[in-house]
Write a protein that holds these residues in place. Structure first.
Motif, PDB file in Angstrom:
ATOM      1  N   LEU A 130       0.568  -1.550   0.523  1.00  0.00           N
ATOM      2  CA  LEU A 130      -0.099   0.076   0.031  1.00  0.00           C
ATOM      3  C   LEU A 130       0.883   1.044   0.042  1.00  0.00           C
ATOM      4  O   LEU A 130       0.267   2.205  -0.779  1.00  0.00           O
ATOM      5  CB  LEU A 130      -1.374   0.440   1.787  1.00  0.00           C
ATOM      6  CG  LEU A 130      -1.987   1.114   1.530  1.00  0.00           C
ATOM      7  CD1 LEU A 130      -3.061   1.206  -0.124  1.00  0.00           C
ATOM      8  CD2 LEU A 130      -2.979   1.482   2.864  1.00  0.00           C
ATOM      9  N   HIS A 131       1.568   0.876   1.050  1.00  0.00           N
ATOM     10  CA  HIS A 131       2.817   2.241   1.376  1.00  0.00           C
ATOM     11  C   HIS A 131       3.295   2.964  -0.543  1.00  0.00           C
ATOM     12  O   HIS A 131       3.509   3.507  -0.829  1.00  0.00           O
ATOM     13  CB  HIS A 131       4.295   2.450   1.895  1.00  0.00           C
ATOM     14  CG  HIS A 131       5.004   2.927   1.651  1.00  0.00           C
ATOM     15  ND1 HIS A 131       3.927   4.308   2.927  1.00  0.00           N
ATOM     16  CD2 HIS A 131       6.866   3.608   1.725  1.00  0.00           C
ATOM     17  CE1 HIS A 131       5.809   5.093   2.378  1.00  0.00           C
ATOM     18  NE2 HIS A 131       6.730   4.575   1.651  1.00  0.00           N
ATOM     19  N   VAL A 132       3.885   1.595  -1.154  1.00  0.00           N
ATOM     20  CA  VAL A 132       4.576   2.079  -2.678  1.00  0.00           C
ATOM     21  C   VAL A 132       3.822   2.514  -2.978  1.00  0.00           C
ATOM     22  O   VAL A 132       3.605   2.839  -4.131  1.00  0.00           O
ATOM     23  CB  VAL A 132       5.270   0.266  -3.011  1.00  0.00           C
ATOM     24  CG1 VAL A 132       6.333   0.626  -4.278  1.00  0.00           C
ATOM     25  CG2 VAL A 132       6.214  -0.360  -2.811  1.00  0.00           C
ATOM     26  N   LEU A 133       2.246   2.066  -3.206  1.00  0.00           N
ATOM     27  CA  LEU A 133       1.316   1.934  -4.390  1.00  0.00           C
ATOM     28  C   LEU A 133       0.838   3.675  -4.240  1.00  0.00           C
ATOM     29  O   LEU A 133       1.230   3.885  -5.388  1.00  0.00           O
ATOM     30  CB  LEU A 133       0.163   0.787  -4.616  1.00  0.00           C
ATOM     31  CG  LEU A 133      -0.801   1.253  -5.377  1.00  0.00           C
ATOM     32  CD1 LEU A 133      -0.469   1.208  -7.154  1.00  0.00           C
ATOM     33  CD2 LEU A 133      -2.457   0.193  -4.536  1.00  0.00           C
ATOM     34  N   LYS A 134       0.973   3.910  -2.651  1.00  0.00           N
ATOM     35  CA  LYS A 134       0.440   5.710  -2.927  1.00  0.00           C
ATOM     36  C   LYS A 134       1.926   6.115  -3.227  1.00  0.00           C
ATOM     37  O   LYS A 134       1.842   7.235  -3.948  1.00  0.00           O
ATOM     38  CB  LYS A 134       0.673   5.544  -1.006  1.00  0.00           C
ATOM     39  CG  LYS A 134      -0.870   5.096  -0.809  1.00  0.00           C
ATOM     40  CD  LYS A 134      -1.237   5.482   0.593  1.00  0.00           C
ATOM     41  CE  LYS A 134      -2.789   5.290   1.140  1.00  0.00           C
ATOM     42  NZ  LYS A 134      -3.010   5.609   3.028  1.00  0.00           N
ATOM     43  N   ARG A 135       3.394   5.747  -2.685  1.00  0.00           N
ATOM     44  CA  ARG A 135       3.891   6.467  -3.350  1.00  0.00           C
ATOM     45  C   ARG A 135       4.492   6.146  -4.913  1.00  0.00           C
ATOM     46  O   ARG A 135       4.350   7.596  -6.199  1.00  0.00           O
ATOM     47  CB  ARG A 135       5.301   5.826  -3.098  1.00  0.00           C
ATOM     48  CG  ARG A 135       6.761   6.834  -3.370  1.00  0.00           C
ATOM     49  CD  ARG A 135       7.643   6.324  -2.712  1.00  0.00           C
ATOM     50  NE  ARG A 135       8.161   5.432  -3.153  1.00  0.00           N
ATOM     51  CZ  ARG A 135       8.915   3.651  -3.177  1.00  0.00           C
ATOM     52  NH1 ARG A 135       8.570   3.697  -1.492  1.00  0.00           N
ATOM     53  NH2 ARG A 135       8.771   2.383  -3.532  1.00  0.00           N
ATOM     54  N   GLU A 136       4.131   5.153  -6.004  1.00  0.00           N
ATOM     55  CA  GLU A 136       3.863   4.806  -7.283  1.00  0.00           C
ATOM     56  C   GLU A 136       2.662   6.249  -7.851  1.00  0.00           C
ATOM     57  O   GLU A 136       2.668   6.456  -8.735  1.00  0.00           O
ATOM     58  CB  GLU A 136       3.815   3.809  -7.637  1.00  0.00           C
ATOM     59  CG  GLU A 136       5.207   3.276  -7.525  1.00  0.00           C
ATOM     60  CD  GLU A 136       6.316   4.317  -7.840  1.00  0.00           C
ATOM     61  OE1 GLU A 136       6.303   4.280  -9.058  1.00  0.00           O
ATOM     62  OE2 GLU A 136       7.430   4.254  -7.755  1.00  0.00           O
ATOM     63  N   SER A 137       1.723   6.440  -6.588  1.00  0.00           N
ATOM     64  CA  SER A 137       0.405   6.675  -7.507  1.00  0.00           C
ATOM     65  C   SER A 137       0.800   8.146  -7.731  1.00  0.00           C
ATOM     66  O   SER A 137       0.287   8.936  -8.774  1.00  0.00           O
ATOM     67  CB  SER A 137      -0.696   6.223  -6.678  1.00  0.00           C
ATOM     68  OG  SER A 137      -1.858   6.997  -7.471  1.00  0.00           O
ATOM     69  N   GLY A 138       1.309   8.496  -6.249  1.00  0.00           N
ATOM     70  CA  GLY A 138       1.497  10.085  -5.860  1.00  0.00           C
ATOM     71  C   GLY A 138       2.644  10.524  -7.695  1.00  0.00           C
ATOM     72  O   GLY A 138       2.191  11.524  -8.027  1.00  0.00           O
TER      73      GLY A 138
END
Length: 116
Positions: A93-101
């Motif tokens: 989830l953390h990686v996904l949020k960072r990549e989404s950002g």
């Protein structure tokens, strides 16, 4: 001489009475021995039955304790694996949020700024 005969007869009667008393006491004691021996046999039988019952309970208890230990082990392994899944999900989830950002930032910059 008849006096001696009478005395001898008296002694004889007393001797017979004493022997009869001893026999009666012996017979009473024999009855008590038989009763106690019967009680002893009943108690020994009860001990045998209880010993067998105790052995069965101990075996059952040992099996159930082993089963509980197996459950404890399985639960611990499952909880550990589940916690790893939770940690991996949190990391994902953390990686996904960072990549989404990062993707949102690139979209905000627009195509014109990426070509220069």
């Amino acid at each position: 001489m008849s006096q001696q005969g009478a005395t001898l007869q008296t002694y004889n009667n007393e001797l017979v009475k004493c022997i009869e008393d001893l026999c009666a006491k012996r017979d009473e004691l024999h009855k008590q021995i038989l009763l106690e021996d019967e009680e002893k046999m009943k108690i020994q039988n009860d001990i045998t039955i209880l010993t067998e019952r105790l052995a069965r309970i101990n075996e059952s208890l040992a099996r159930k304790i082993q089963m509980r230990n197996d459950f404890d082990k399985t639960i611990a392994e499952t909880e550990s694996a589940y916690n790893k899944i939770l940690e991996s999900s949190q990391t994902l989830l953390h990686v996904l949020k960072r990549e989404s950002g990062n993707l949102n930032a690139k979209i905000s910059e627009g195509p014109e700024s990426s070509g220069t």
